[in-house]
Design a protein around this motif. Structure first.
Motif, mmCIF file in Angstrom:
data_model
loop_
_atom_site.group_PDB
_atom_site.id
_atom_site.type_symbol
_atom_site.label_atom_id
_atom_site.label_comp_id
_atom_site.label_asym_id
_atom_site.label_seq_id
_atom_site.Cartn_x
_atom_site.Cartn_y
_atom_site.Cartn_z
ATOM 1 N N SER A 1 12.568 -3.048 -4.665
ATOM 2 C CA SER A 1 12.067 -4.115 -3.809
ATOM 3 C C SER A 1 10.671 -4.563 -4.250
ATOM 4 O O SER A 1 10.387 -5.767 -4.347
ATOM 5 C CB SER A 1 12.031 -3.639 -2.350
ATOM 6 O OG SER A 1 11.438 -4.601 -1.520
ATOM 7 N N ALA A 2 9.804 -3.607 -4.535
ATOM 8 C CA ALA A 2 8.454 -3.934 -4.984
ATOM 9 C C ALA A 2 8.480 -4.667 -6.324
ATOM 10 O O ALA A 2 7.739 -5.635 -6.525
ATOM 11 C CB ALA A 2 7.603 -2.666 -5.083
ATOM 12 N N GLN B 1 9.519 -8.243 -5.729
ATOM 13 C CA GLN B 1 8.423 -9.000 -5.126
ATOM 14 C C GLN B 1 7.337 -9.326 -6.148
ATOM 15 O O GLN B 1 6.772 -10.428 -6.129
ATOM 16 C CB GLN B 1 7.823 -8.226 -3.948
ATOM 17 C CG GLN B 1 8.767 -8.121 -2.758
ATOM 18 C CD GLN B 1 8.197 -7.249 -1.678
ATOM 19 O OE1 GLN B 1 7.189 -7.604 -1.076
ATOM 20 N NE2 GLN B 1 8.830 -6.114 -1.426
ATOM 21 N N ARG B 2 7.053 -8.381 -7.057
ATOM 22 C CA ARG B 2 6.038 -8.639 -8.083
ATOM 23 C C ARG B 2 6.490 -9.728 -9.059
ATOM 24 O O ARG B 2 5.680 -10.525 -9.526
ATOM 25 C CB ARG B 2 5.686 -7.359 -8.826
ATOM 26 C CG ARG B 2 4.789 -6.438 -8.024
ATOM 27 C CD ARG B 2 4.193 -5.321 -8.866
ATOM 28 N NE ARG B 2 5.171 -4.389 -9.384
ATOM 29 C CZ ARG B 2 5.611 -3.302 -8.738
ATOM 30 N NH1 ARG B 2 5.143 -3.023 -7.540
ATOM 31 N NH2 ARG B 2 6.488 -2.512 -9.307
ATOM 32 N N PRO C 1 3.075 -6.344 -2.783
ATOM 33 C CA PRO C 1 4.454 -6.162 -2.276
ATOM 34 C C PRO C 1 4.465 -5.474 -0.904
ATOM 35 O O PRO C 1 3.661 -4.586 -0.633
ATOM 36 C CB PRO C 1 5.113 -5.259 -3.315
ATOM 37 C CG PRO C 1 4.280 -5.382 -4.532
ATOM 38 C CD PRO C 1 2.879 -5.668 -4.056
#
Length: 109
Positions: free
Chosen positions: A42-43, A46-47, A55
Motif C-alpha cells: 500500500s505504501a 501511494q509513493r 503514505p
C-alpha cells in the motif's frame, strides 16, 4: 506498459492461503506477516501515485480480513506500477513471495 501478472499472481496465491488458513495459523503469525506486506504494498503504491505525500498506513482490520487487505493492496500497486520500472515490480514480487514463505514455510499447512 509493464506486465504486472507476476505480482497479481503472487498476491492472489498468498491471499488465498490466508483466506483458507485456520484461525490458529493466522494467530501464530501468518496474519501479522500478511498485514505487514499489505502495508508495504500500500505504501509503495501511494509513493508511486503521489510521491510528494507521506503514505497513509493501512489499518489492521483483523486476522480474517487480512487476505482481502493484501489482495486490494497488491492490485492497487499493480495498477500503479503499470507505467513504472520493472525493478520496482520485481522488488514488489520478491517482497510478497518472501512474506508468504515466512507465513507458510515450505512443507507446512
Amino acid at each position: 506498459m509493464l506486465d504486472t501478472t507476476p505480482l497479481i499472481t503472487a498476491v492472489d496465491r498468498f491471499a488465498d492461503r490466508l483466506r483458507s488458513a485456520p484461525q490458529s495459523r493466522l494467530q501464530r503469525g501468518a496474519a501479522a506477516e500478511a498485514l505487514a506486506v499489505a502495508r508495504e504494498l500500500s505504501a509503495r503504491a501511494q509513493r508511486v501515485e503521489a510521491p510528494e505525500r507521506e503514505p497513509r498506513v493501512m489499518p489492521d482490520a483483523g486476522i480474517f480480513a487480512v487476505g482481502d487487505q493484501l489482495a486490494v493492496a497488491g492490485r492497487d500497486l499493480a495498477v500503479a506500477l503499470e507505467t513504472a520500472s520493472s525493478q520496482e515490480l520485481d522488488e514488489a514480487v520478491r517482497c510478497v513471495r518472501a512474506a508468504a514463505e515466512r507465513a507458510f514455510p515450505s512443507g507446512t499447512g
